[in-house]
Design an enzyme around this catalytic site. Structure first.
Site, mmCIF file in Angstrom:
data_model
loop_
_atom_site.group_PDB
_atom_site.id
_atom_site.type_symbol
_atom_site.label_atom_id
_atom_site.label_comp_id
_atom_site.label_asym_id
_atom_site.label_seq_id
_atom_site.Cartn_x
_atom_site.Cartn_y
_atom_site.Cartn_z
ATOM 1 N N TYR A 32 0.822 -1.211 0.000
ATOM 2 C CA TYR A 32 0.000 0.000 0.000
ATOM 3 C C TYR A 32 0.851 1.254 0.000
ATOM 4 C CZ TYR A 32 0.926 0.996 4.949
ATOM 5 O OH TYR A 32 1.529 1.318 6.136
ATOM 6 N N LYS A 146 6.474 -1.930 2.074
ATOM 7 C CA LYS A 146 5.269 -1.315 2.664
ATOM 8 C C LYS A 146 4.106 -2.302 2.528
ATOM 9 C CE LYS A 146 3.229 3.301 3.172
ATOM 10 N NZ LYS A 146 3.340 3.444 4.615
ATOM 11 N N GLU A 178 12.737 2.826 14.088
ATOM 12 C CA GLU A 178 11.834 3.834 13.521
ATOM 13 C C GLU A 178 10.591 3.866 14.392
ATOM 14 O OE1 GLU A 178 10.267 2.668 9.652
ATOM 15 O OE2 GLU A 178 10.154 0.566 10.258
ATOM 16 N N LEU A 202 11.296 1.197 7.093
ATOM 17 C CA LEU A 202 10.709 1.670 5.838
ATOM 18 C C LEU A 202 11.422 2.980 5.491
ATOM 19 C CD1 LEU A 202 8.369 1.166 3.758
ATOM 20 C CD2 LEU A 202 7.198 3.024 4.946
HETATM 21 C C1 LIG Z 1 6.777 1.743 9.593
HETATM 22 C C2 LIG Z 1 6.798 3.079 8.936
HETATM 23 N N1 LIG Z 1 7.939 3.775 8.884
HETATM 24 C C3 LIG Z 1 8.007 4.989 8.309
HETATM 25 C C4 LIG Z 1 6.889 5.590 7.765
HETATM 26 C C5 LIG Z 1 6.989 6.951 7.139
HETATM 27 O O1 LIG Z 1 6.969 6.860 5.743
HETATM 28 P P1 LIG Z 1 6.449 8.040 4.829
HETATM 29 O O2 LIG Z 1 7.246 9.256 5.168
HETATM 30 O O3 LIG Z 1 6.703 7.568 3.439
HETATM 31 O O4 LIG Z 1 4.996 8.235 5.140
HETATM 32 C C6 LIG Z 1 5.670 4.896 7.765
HETATM 33 C C7 LIG Z 1 4.481 5.506 7.179
HETATM 34 O O5 LIG Z 1 3.390 5.032 7.283
HETATM 35 C C8 LIG Z 1 5.622 3.614 8.363
HETATM 36 O O6 LIG Z 1 4.475 2.911 8.394
#
Ligand SMILES: Cc1ncc(COP(=O)(O)O)c(C=O)c1O
Length: 286
Positions: A32, A146, A178, A202
């Site tokens: 997603y 993701k 994170e 991620l």
């Molecule tokens: C586990 C995780 N890390 C980091 C992020 C941040 O990613 P982004 O800046 O692309 O929203 C998300 C966003 O949903 C996430 O689910």
């Protein structure tokens, strides 16, 4: 009535049927994206769509449309729903087939959906800062994908939520990874540190924008793992995500971070980020 994109068509929500044997529903077998919309325009759309295709490839799922088609369709979706400030959620699953763990037959068509939601910017947390809770990271070893499988993230976020915290800060042993739905940055000796983009986090699009802004503005940073102790002793801590942008954490596990106020580097990153939104989404104010 709001429209939803299903495969390549815009349809009304009440007309949508998802098969109970859809592999997204049964296994979380899909990927997603969440893309921010400001002023009716998609922010960092290409970066998000690139990551959607990369995530799909990593789970051997072929998206049966060119990226330009999805880009055009979600623009139409935002316009049809007259969305000004909010998000587009997109997901693709390996489709519906009789339940078995192994991949279904080649003819099984993936299920692609996208819809919009209104969502204001979290101005209060951005200005005042928020609290975080440390939670052991028990997720799998492919956090770079993701994936729809978010149980590890959900259980951690729930713990944080019950403790009155905005985010769970995930750590594997002594190393901070994170947030449960965000990336984590600390300021140590005036320099920004964030975990490198390995299989254990991620690689957030917001994280990447922040690092690019650092490069463009000569703000020192290093992509390096840091410890729980370094987090708690940091001068500043902030999280980044598509929906949250840049949110300062001023207390973690009940311990005050720095002087307990939003720090200068965090404020600078917020200003630069807002400027980037304005530039990309044609806003005169945010
Ligand atoms: C586990 C995780 N890390 C980091 C992020 C941040 O990613 P982004 O800046 O692309 O929203 C998300 C966003 O949903 C996430 O689910």
């Amino acid at each position: 009535m709001k429209k939803i994109l299903v495969n390549e068509a815009l349809v009304e929500r009440e007309n949508i049927k998802i098969d109970i044997e859809d592999r997204g529903y049964q296994f979380g077998d899909g990927v997603y994206e969440v893309i921010r919309v400001y002023n009716g325009r998609l922010f960092t759309k290409d970066e998000h769509l690139n990551r959607l295709y990369e995530s799909a490839e990593k789970i051997s799922l072929t998206i049966p449309y060119p990226q330009e088609t999805i880009a055009a369709r979600i623009e139409e979706l935002v316009a049809a729903n007259q969305l000004q400030t909010g998000i587009v959620y997109l997901q693709i699953t390996r489709g519906a087939a009789p339940r078995q763990h192994a991949f279904p037959s080649e003819e099984t068509a993936p299920t692609f959906v996208a819809y919009t939601n209104e969502m204001a910017r979290n101005e209060a947390a951005m200005t005042k800062g928020a609290k975080g809770l440390l939670v052991e990271d028990v997720r799998w070893l492919r956090c770079d994908i993701k994936s729809l499988n978010l149980l590890g993230n959900i259980l951690a976020k729930q713990k944080a939520s019950e403790a009155g915290c905005i985010e769970a800060i995930l750590h594997r042993g002594d190393t901070v990874m994170e947030g449960s739905s965000s990336n984590m940055f600390i300021v140590k000796a005036g320099q920004l540190l964030t975990h490198p983009a390995t299989n254990l986090i991620l690689n957030g699009i917001t994280r990447q924008v922040v690092l690019k802004l650092c490069q463009e503005n000569n703000i020192a940073y290093t992509e390096t793992p840091f410890s729980v102790q370094e987090l708690l002793n940091a001068e500043e801590v902030f999280l980044t995500s598509t929906t949250s942008e840049v949110i300062p954490l001023i207390q973690i596990d009940g311990k005050q971070i720095g002087d307990g106020r939003v720090g200068p580097i965090t404020k600078k990153m917020q200003q630069l980020f807002t400027k980037r939104i304005k530039a990309e989404c044609g806003l005169t104010h945010v």
